[in-house]
Design an enzyme around this catalytic site. Structure first.
Site: not given
Lengths: 428, 428
Positions: A23-24, A180, A325
């Site tokens: 991942g990040f 969102e 992130a």
């Protein structure tokens, strides 16, 4: 076999660094070690790195999975000291310094666990099949299928009550993901779908955003929360704060205030860390995150680092470092620095210090909220900044151009380019 | 209930046209009826129309599924007399003129069956799990997953023989699909993958194209077949004509000449019609296609039409009309005309006559073969024409721009933009 003496080990052999999770956080560690004199192995369950902040756009048929994912080995192809292997960790042999995966066993000198988080149902894992969360590509395509299928089933439904239930979408949790999703789903219902259906009116769809706490986007300043709630309501979302979900099933959710019949439920309410803490038998907080020391290593195990959503790290004021992130990337860069210093026998860096760069959440067309250290923004300017920042953080020019084009096109036409119901496991 | 008289039926009520299947044929019928005084219902198992000629590019990680698929209801959104329903037909009540699907029962005045074809294993359906064919989006993503997974597993394999088996790809059948797949897979192995792997050399991968007949692309003129074989061999494909497959299993295929160990097998060898002929109890040919009359209706049932890959239609010279997209579209346009004439009580059109427009097959970068009625082409010019024609036939400007951009980018960089292993059912 002849009786040859064992090959003497090179006293200056390169240290083996194993990074679990791309991942990040994990990817930042790998890239940060590009010039270090170490052998890097990145192990992941998937062959791709996923840009999670845009997963909700896959779930709402705006982007394709490949728009927000890159093969890990392609990202690291020019880094000669790094290799990438596909496999799922089953255990860690801490005493003998070995990672055991389903496909391979990897000895390590330094181990970095960057395995992220998954959604938490607060002990009610039986809700998972009816209220999917959104952490992986597969989660997003499941939600996309259910969202699109709900309209298809409504078009076929003879019973008005059933049609209403099919056109009711409940989103549990009003953090950035919930906000969102709610904004994107209501836009699909009110702007994208109406021309395509003959028997139902998709504009009658109900999107309900349910939040147990007193306000949406609790990590943001209160005025931005209020703005977000008002903006969502103007778009047609029914925002219910101070409302707890007591039960989920295939037909709907029980709320403290009563029953809500809804064919589609999305869970955006809580996260729990990956089981990395169990693998190494380390101390964990209530969310399963490993409590790490000032250099992000595990107390008693300076050779094991835990970063990102799986680590419990405190800021100087005692507040936890958030599971975002930029935090994972900062931890990744820091750990790469620590390992590189060890490899060249240099003085280690000072303790890790998190710098909060800001928070973003998009609400819908032309509306977003942005909290930066020096200012807060909302509305159209914030939305433009959100778009530019997210394009910027995508990997590679190809993906940036492709996503920018799709956004521009769909902004102008009110369309969604990826309205496919594939792999129909949820049969109608 | 009070005893009211029944509502008298409108003597001039609009005829109900039900179209089953929204491939090239079915969609053309629906669009061709836009101005006719009829009610059109399009029923399909999927919510999208798939551009099958580019499926092999999804299978080889060049395009995303959404690049070659459109929601059917979106394609027909501006056509007021058409509605779209999702459902799979289970039977047809010919006597009472009703289509029975899993979701709905639809009465019809005219019925058009345009349900296409699927791959045929010539009675060996047990080969299907180990040798997937390529007709649907899901088939293409299965093949993509196996293709990418083979390289990942090879990178992890300790045994050289197993590594070789994992890097061997067998494609059965050398029609356009087999040729296009073989060319694309060998390009992935030799051009895309090499920089990304550390332990294996993807350039050592073997791609074997197996054809029972004496030449590749049997529908093309012999010189184009010869050119295609030579071009494939130059790219590194092992082309074996006059070679029959006698058995497939998870470890490889048995050929007449001996055993071939191969982890990935793709079936491109034969097609069989959809079961539409069984639904209506009509006469069928050996491939299951319904034998239709000169106006493409079923003998004895002027109200039922069968078109596309499910219909057995002869050209004046006795040759069958091929199972290609232009043939399905021509039949669709013809049947729309017949139905429209009936609706306005006009003289029906003369019998259906197929016009062969040509055949296309791409081989790889800068190489294709094109057979047109007035000339044949091969090489770079043919490849450019292939690209332009396929962009032109995509639906909508958005898809055309997106696909053209991806092709241009990947042509320049030797990349593939959709290298995702999702939904790992085939566990390693």
């Amino acid at each position: 076999m002849t009786d040859t003496p064992p090959v003497p080990e090179n006293p200056k052999r390169r240290r083996k660094v194993v990074i679990v999770g791309a991942g990040f956080g994990g990817l930042t560690v790998a890239r940060g070690l590009a010039k270090a004199d170490v052998d890097v192995t990145v192990l992941d369950r998937h062959n791709y790195h996923c840009f999670q902040p845009l997963l909700y756009q896959v779930a709402t048929a705006e982007l394709s999975p490949a728009d927000i994912a890159w093969p890990i080995r392609h990202v690291l192809k020019d880094q000669a000291n790094a290799r990438v292997l596909l496999g799922a960790v089953t255990s860690v042999d801490v005493a003998n310094r070995k990672v055991v995966a389903d496909t391979v066993t990897l000895p390590y000198d330094e181990l970095v666990l960057a395995t992220g988080a998954t959604h938490s149902y607060f002990g009610r894992d039986d809700w998972a099949p009816v209220a999917p969360g959104m952490k992986r590509i597969e989660d997003a395509t499941v939600i996309r299928r259910r969202l699109l299928m709900a309209f298809e089933r409504a078009e076929l439904a003879a019973d008005p009550a059933e049609r209403e239930r099919l056109l009711t979408f409940a989103i549990v949790g009003a953090g950035p993901t919930g906000v969102e999703l709610a904004g994107a789903i209501v836009e699909v219902a009110k702007k994208v779908m109406p021309a395509d259906f003959r028997l139902i009116d998709p504009r009658t769809a109900k999107v309900i955003l349910i939040e147990a706490g007193p306000r949406v986007l609790p990590a943001f300043p209160e005025d931005l929360s209020n703005y977000t709630k008002a903006a969502l309501e103007k778009m047609g979302v029914d925002v219910r704060v101070n409302t707890r979900v007591t039960h989920c099933d295939a037909a709907g959710v029980d709320l403290e205030g009563g029953r809500l019949d809804a064919a589609t439920i999305v869970w955006a309410a809580g996260v729990v860390a990956s089981p990395a803490g169990e693998w190494i038998g380390a101390e964990r907080d209530r969310a399963g995150r490993v409590v790490v020391g000032p250099d992000l290593s595990v107390p008693g195990h300076p050779e094991i680092f835990v970063i990102g959503d799986t680590a419990s790290v405190k800021r100087p004021d005692g507040q936890p470092v958030p599971g975002v992130a930029p935090a994972a990337k900062q931890m990744g860069a820091y750990v790469a620095d620590v390992i590189a210093c060890r490899a060249r026998e240099a003085v280690p860096p000072p303790p890790f210090a998190y710098k909060h760069q800001g928070d973003f959440a998009t609400i819908g067309r032309k509306a977003a909220v942005v909290q930066l250290p020096f200012m807060n923004m909302r509305g159209f300017t914030a939305w433009l900044l959100w778009c530019v920042a997210h394009i910027y953080f995508l990997i590679g020019v190809r993906h940036r151009i492709a996503v920018a084009f799709k956004w521009a096109w769909d902004f102008a036409t009110f369309q969604r380019g990826a309205r496919l119901i594939t792999d129909q496991k949820d049969q109608i």
